[in-house]
Write an enzyme that holds these catalytic residues in place. Sequence first.
Site, PDB file in Angstrom:
ATOM      1  N   GLY A  10       0.865  -1.190   0.000  1.00  0.00           N
ATOM      2  CA  GLY A  10       0.000   0.000   0.000  1.00  0.00           C
ATOM      3  C   GLY A  10       0.887   1.221   0.000  1.00  0.00           C
ATOM      4  O   GLY A  10       1.626   1.462   0.959  1.00  0.00           O
ATOM      5  N   PHE A  11       0.859   1.961  -1.120  1.00  0.00           N
ATOM      6  CA  PHE A  11       1.732   3.127  -1.250  1.00  0.00           C
ATOM      7  C   PHE A  11       0.867   4.314  -1.676  1.00  0.00           C
ATOM      8  O   PHE A  11       1.119   4.977  -2.658  1.00  0.00           O
ATOM      9  CB  PHE A  11       2.817   2.812  -2.297  1.00  0.00           C
ATOM     10  CG  PHE A  11       3.988   3.746  -2.287  1.00  0.00           C
ATOM     11  CD1 PHE A  11       4.609   4.125  -1.107  1.00  0.00           C
ATOM     12  CD2 PHE A  11       4.492   4.244  -3.487  1.00  0.00           C
ATOM     13  CE1 PHE A  11       5.692   4.981  -1.109  1.00  0.00           C
ATOM     14  CE2 PHE A  11       5.578   5.095  -3.499  1.00  0.00           C
ATOM     15  CZ  PHE A  11       6.183   5.468  -2.301  1.00  0.00           C
ATOM     16  N   THR A  13      -1.945   7.405   0.241  1.00  0.00           N
ATOM     17  CA  THR A  13      -1.833   8.588   1.099  1.00  0.00           C
ATOM     18  C   THR A  13      -0.995   8.297   2.348  1.00  0.00           C
ATOM     19  O   THR A  13      -0.100   9.058   2.696  1.00  0.00           O
ATOM     20  CB  THR A  13      -3.257   9.039   1.513  1.00  0.00           C
ATOM     21  OG1 THR A  13      -4.072   9.041   0.350  1.00  0.00           O
ATOM     22  CG2 THR A  13      -3.268  10.420   2.113  1.00  0.00           C
ATOM     23  N   GLU A 206     -12.041   7.559   4.114  1.00  0.00           N
ATOM     24  CA  GLU A 206     -11.725   6.332   3.391  1.00  0.00           C
ATOM     25  C   GLU A 206     -12.036   6.561   1.909  1.00  0.00           C
ATOM     26  O   GLU A 206     -12.839   7.440   1.575  1.00  0.00           O
ATOM     27  CB  GLU A 206     -12.570   5.171   3.937  1.00  0.00           C
ATOM     28  CG  GLU A 206     -12.339   4.875   5.396  1.00  0.00           C
ATOM     29  CD  GLU A 206     -10.923   4.404   5.720  1.00  0.00           C
ATOM     30  OE1 GLU A 206     -10.356   3.633   4.942  1.00  0.00           O
ATOM     31  OE2 GLU A 206     -10.378   4.815   6.756  1.00  0.00           O
ATOM     32  N   LYS A 221     -13.138  -0.511  14.132  1.00  0.00           N
ATOM     33  CA  LYS A 221     -12.165  -0.278  15.215  1.00  0.00           C
ATOM     34  C   LYS A 221     -12.637  -0.965  16.503  1.00  0.00           C
ATOM     35  O   LYS A 221     -11.832  -1.544  17.241  1.00  0.00           O
ATOM     36  CB  LYS A 221     -11.959   1.227  15.413  1.00  0.00           C
ATOM     37  CG  LYS A 221     -11.168   1.849  14.253  1.00  0.00           C
ATOM     38  CD  LYS A 221     -11.251   3.364  14.198  1.00  0.00           C
ATOM     39  CE  LYS A 221     -10.428   3.914  13.026  1.00  0.00           C
ATOM     40  NZ  LYS A 221     -10.683   5.324  12.724  1.00  0.00           N
TER      41      LYS A 221
HETATM   42  N1  LIG Z   1      -5.992   8.016   5.582  1.00  0.00           N
HETATM   43  C1  LIG Z   1      -5.906   7.948   6.895  1.00  0.00           C
HETATM   44  O1  LIG Z   1      -5.804   8.980   7.594  1.00  0.00           O
HETATM   45  C2  LIG Z   1      -5.884   6.610   7.578  1.00  0.00           C
HETATM   46  C3  LIG Z   1      -6.037   5.430   6.857  1.00  0.00           C
HETATM   47  N2  LIG Z   1      -6.002   4.227   7.511  1.00  0.00           N
HETATM   48  C4  LIG Z   1      -6.080   3.005   6.735  1.00  0.00           C
HETATM   49  O2  LIG Z   1      -4.871   2.919   5.981  1.00  0.00           O
HETATM   50  C5  LIG Z   1      -5.092   2.286   4.753  1.00  0.00           C
HETATM   51  C6  LIG Z   1      -4.520   3.134   3.638  1.00  0.00           C
HETATM   52  O3  LIG Z   1      -5.202   4.351   3.598  1.00  0.00           O
HETATM   53  P1  LIG Z   1      -4.846   5.427   2.477  1.00  0.00           P
HETATM   54  O4  LIG Z   1      -3.381   5.508   2.314  1.00  0.00           O
HETATM   55  O5  LIG Z   1      -5.611   6.639   2.837  1.00  0.00           O
HETATM   56  O6  LIG Z   1      -5.472   4.720   1.188  1.00  0.00           O
HETATM   57  P2  LIG Z   1      -5.122   4.960  -0.347  1.00  0.00           P
HETATM   58  O7  LIG Z   1      -6.335   4.577  -1.108  1.00  0.00           O
HETATM   59  O8  LIG Z   1      -4.546   6.323  -0.545  1.00  0.00           O
HETATM   60  O9  LIG Z   1      -3.939   3.917  -0.646  1.00  0.00           O
HETATM   61  C7  LIG Z   1      -4.159   2.543  -0.758  1.00  0.00           C
HETATM   62  C8  LIG Z   1      -2.909   1.917  -1.375  1.00  0.00           C
HETATM   63  O10 LIG Z   1      -3.094   0.503  -1.419  1.00  0.00           O
HETATM   64  C9  LIG Z   1      -2.712   0.053  -2.714  1.00  0.00           C
HETATM   65  N3  LIG Z   1      -3.362  -1.192  -3.052  1.00  0.00           N
HETATM   66  C10 LIG Z   1      -4.651  -1.432  -3.395  1.00  0.00           C
HETATM   67  N4  LIG Z   1      -4.836  -2.748  -3.659  1.00  0.00           N
HETATM   68  C11 LIG Z   1      -3.637  -3.343  -3.506  1.00  0.00           C
HETATM   69  C12 LIG Z   1      -3.162  -4.673  -3.675  1.00  0.00           C
HETATM   70  N5  LIG Z   1      -3.983  -5.660  -4.050  1.00  0.00           N
HETATM   71  N6  LIG Z   1      -1.862  -4.935  -3.460  1.00  0.00           N
HETATM   72  C13 LIG Z   1      -1.006  -3.943  -3.063  1.00  0.00           C
HETATM   73  N7  LIG Z   1      -1.396  -2.658  -2.878  1.00  0.00           N
HETATM   74  C14 LIG Z   1      -2.688  -2.369  -3.109  1.00  0.00           C
HETATM   75  C15 LIG Z   1      -3.105   1.180  -3.654  1.00  0.00           C
HETATM   76  O11 LIG Z   1      -2.431   1.019  -4.891  1.00  0.00           O
HETATM   77  P3  LIG Z   1      -2.454   2.126  -6.045  1.00  0.00           P
HETATM   78  O12 LIG Z   1      -1.486   3.181  -5.584  1.00  0.00           O
HETATM   79  O13 LIG Z   1      -1.950   1.379  -7.224  1.00  0.00           O
HETATM   80  O14 LIG Z   1      -3.844   2.614  -6.152  1.00  0.00           O
HETATM   81  C16 LIG Z   1      -2.635   2.372  -2.823  1.00  0.00           C
HETATM   82  O15 LIG Z   1      -1.255   2.561  -3.013  1.00  0.00           O
HETATM   83  C17 LIG Z   1      -6.605   2.075   4.641  1.00  0.00           C
HETATM   84  O16 LIG Z   1      -6.853   0.726   4.932  1.00  0.00           O
HETATM   85  C18 LIG Z   1      -7.196   2.978   5.719  1.00  0.00           C
HETATM   86  O17 LIG Z   1      -8.362   2.427   6.269  1.00  0.00           O
HETATM   87  C19 LIG Z   1      -5.757   4.129   8.857  1.00  0.00           C
HETATM   88  C20 LIG Z   1      -5.578   5.261   9.605  1.00  0.00           C
HETATM   89  C21 LIG Z   1      -5.700   6.587   9.036  1.00  0.00           C
HETATM   90  N1  LIG Z   2     -11.279   7.269   8.019  1.00  0.00           N
HETATM   91  C1  LIG Z   2     -10.635   7.204   9.292  1.00  0.00           C
HETATM   92  C2  LIG Z   2      -9.140   7.207   9.113  1.00  0.00           C
HETATM   93  C3  LIG Z   2      -8.495   6.097   9.742  1.00  0.00           C
HETATM   94  O1  LIG Z   2      -8.859   5.306  10.555  1.00  0.00           O
HETATM   95  C4  LIG Z   2     -11.012   8.412  10.138  1.00  0.00           C
HETATM   96  O2  LIG Z   2     -11.677   9.308   9.602  1.00  0.00           O
HETATM   97  O3  LIG Z   2     -10.682   8.434  11.330  1.00  0.00           O
END
Ligand SMILES: NC(=O)C1=CN([C@@H]2O[C@H](COP(=O)(O)OP(=O)(O)OC[C@H]3O[C@@H](n4cnc5c(N)ncnc54)[C@H](OP(=O)(O)O)[C@@H]3O)[C@@H](O)[C@H]2O)C=CC1
Ligand SMILES: N[C@@H](CC=O)C(=O)O
EC number: 1.1.1.3
Length: 336
Positions: A10-11, A13, A206, A221
Site C-alpha cells: 500500500g503506497f 496517502t 476512506e 475499530k
Molecule cells: N488516511 C488515513 O488517515 C488513515 C487510513 N487508515 C487506513 O490505511 C489504509 C490506507 O489508507 P490510504 O493511504 O488513505 O489509502 P489509499 O487509497 O490512498 O492507498 C491505498 C494503497 O493501497 C494500494 N493497493 C490497493 N490494492 C492493492 C493490492 N492488491 N496490493 C497492493 N497494494 C494495493 C493502492 O495502490 P495504487 O497506488 O496502485 O492505487 C494504494 O497505493 C486504509 O486501509 C485505511 O483504512 C488508517 C488510519 C488513518
Molecule cells: N477514516 C478514518 C481514518 C483512519 O482510521 C477516520 O476518519 O478516522
Amino acid sequence: MKRWNIVLTGFGTVGKQIARLLQERKDRYRQLYQADVRLVGVARSIGGLYDPHGLAEEGLNAFAQEKKAAASAWNAEAWLAKTEADILIEAGPSDVQTGGASLGFIRQALTKGMHAIAVSKGALVVDYSGLSALAKEQGVQLKISGATAAALPTIDLFTYNLAGCEIRHVEGIFTGTTNFVLTSMMEEGISSEEAIRRAQAMGIAEPDPTYDIEGFDTASKLTILANAAFAAPIKLSDIPRASVREVTPEQIAEWKQSGRVPKLVGTIRPTADGIQAAVELKAVEASHPFARVKGTTKAIRVETDVMGDLMVVGGKSDPVAAAAAALKDLEHILSK
Ligand SMILES: NC(=O)C1=CN([C@@H]2O[C@H](COP(=O)(O)OP(=O)(O)OC[C@H]3O[C@@H](n4cnc5c(N)ncnc54)[C@H](OP(=O)(O)O)[C@@H]3O)[C@@H](O)[C@H]2O)C=CC1
Ligand SMILES: N[C@@H](CC=O)C(=O)O
C-alpha cells in the site's frame, strides 16, 4: 548494528508518509536501537518494487507516479514470497468484508516469520484471532495501532497503560471524518456532502466515505479492539451501527437550540453476557467532555476498577499522524 528490512504494501496517502518518515528517522533508529532500518520493498495495486539493499528515493518517487498499464496483472503473493524482510507494514485498502489482499499479505508475512504492522483494518476485522494466534506461534509481533484510531492511543492504552485493570466501560470518538462532518454541519452550517468532500481533501476519509459516514469505520475499530484487548470473538456484523448521513437540518437546529452536541460514539461494555459493542449517534450535553472534542479530533474515555476513569483527547487525524502511529509500533518492535 542489526539490519531490519521492511516491506510496505500500500503506497497511497498513508503509505507514502510511512516511506518518507522511515527515511527521515534512519539516524534516530541507529542511535536509539542500533538498528539499520531499510525499506526494501513497496507494493501498489499495479506492481511492486524490491531491492534487498534498500529502495532509493528517486525510485520510490517514480513508482508513485506510475500509471496502471492496460490489462496488466501482477502476482503480489510471488513478489512478497521472494522478498527477504523482517517486518511487513500493511497500508492497503480496508476490505472489512473479506479482508482483501491485506489479509493474504499479513498471513503470508507472519508465516514467513516476519513481524506485521497493520494500518489497514480489513484483515484484522475478518480474522484478528487467527492472525494473532499465527503471530504467537511464529514468535513474532502483530501490531495494530494504525488500524485502531492511529495517533489516538487505544490498544496501547489497554495493553500497556491499563495492564492489570478491569475495564468496565469504554466510549470513544474513533473516526476523525465523522466528527469533522458533524462539527462542520453544526458550526459552519454546511451540508454533510460538502463536509465529506473536505474530509476527503484532507486525506482522512476512506476511499469510499460511506465506510466512515455509515459507522463502519468506528464499528471496525471496535471489532478489532474487542478481539485484541478483550479477547471477545465479536464480529463486525454483531455491532449495531448509526449513520451520520441521516442527520437532518431540523436535527441540527434542534441540537443547537438545546445546547447539545452530536457525536458518533463507539462503546465497548463488558457485561455478564459477554462484551457488548455499539456505534451510536448521541447528542451529548454541553457539559459532557466529548462536547469539546471538535473537528477531526478523536477521544477515548475508559472506566476501570482500580485506576479510576481516564480520558485521552487528540492524536491528530491525518495521513502523517497515521504513518507515525505505524512507526510507533515499529519502535516497539525494535526496542524488544
Ligand atoms: N488516511 C488515513 O488517515 C488513515 C487510513 N487508515 C487506513 O490505511 C489504509 C490506507 O489508507 P490510504 O493511504 O488513505 O489509502 P489509499 O487509497 O490512498 O492507498 C491505498 C494503497 O493501497 C494500494 N493497493 C490497493 N490494492 C492493492 C493490492 N492488491 N496490493 C497492493 N497494494 C494495493 C493502492 O495502490 P495504487 O497506488 O496502485 O492505487 C494504494 O497505493 C486504509 O486501509 C485505511 O483504512 C488508517 C488510519 C488513518
Ligand atoms: N477514516 C478514518 C481514518 C483512519 O482510521 C477516520 O476518519 O478516522
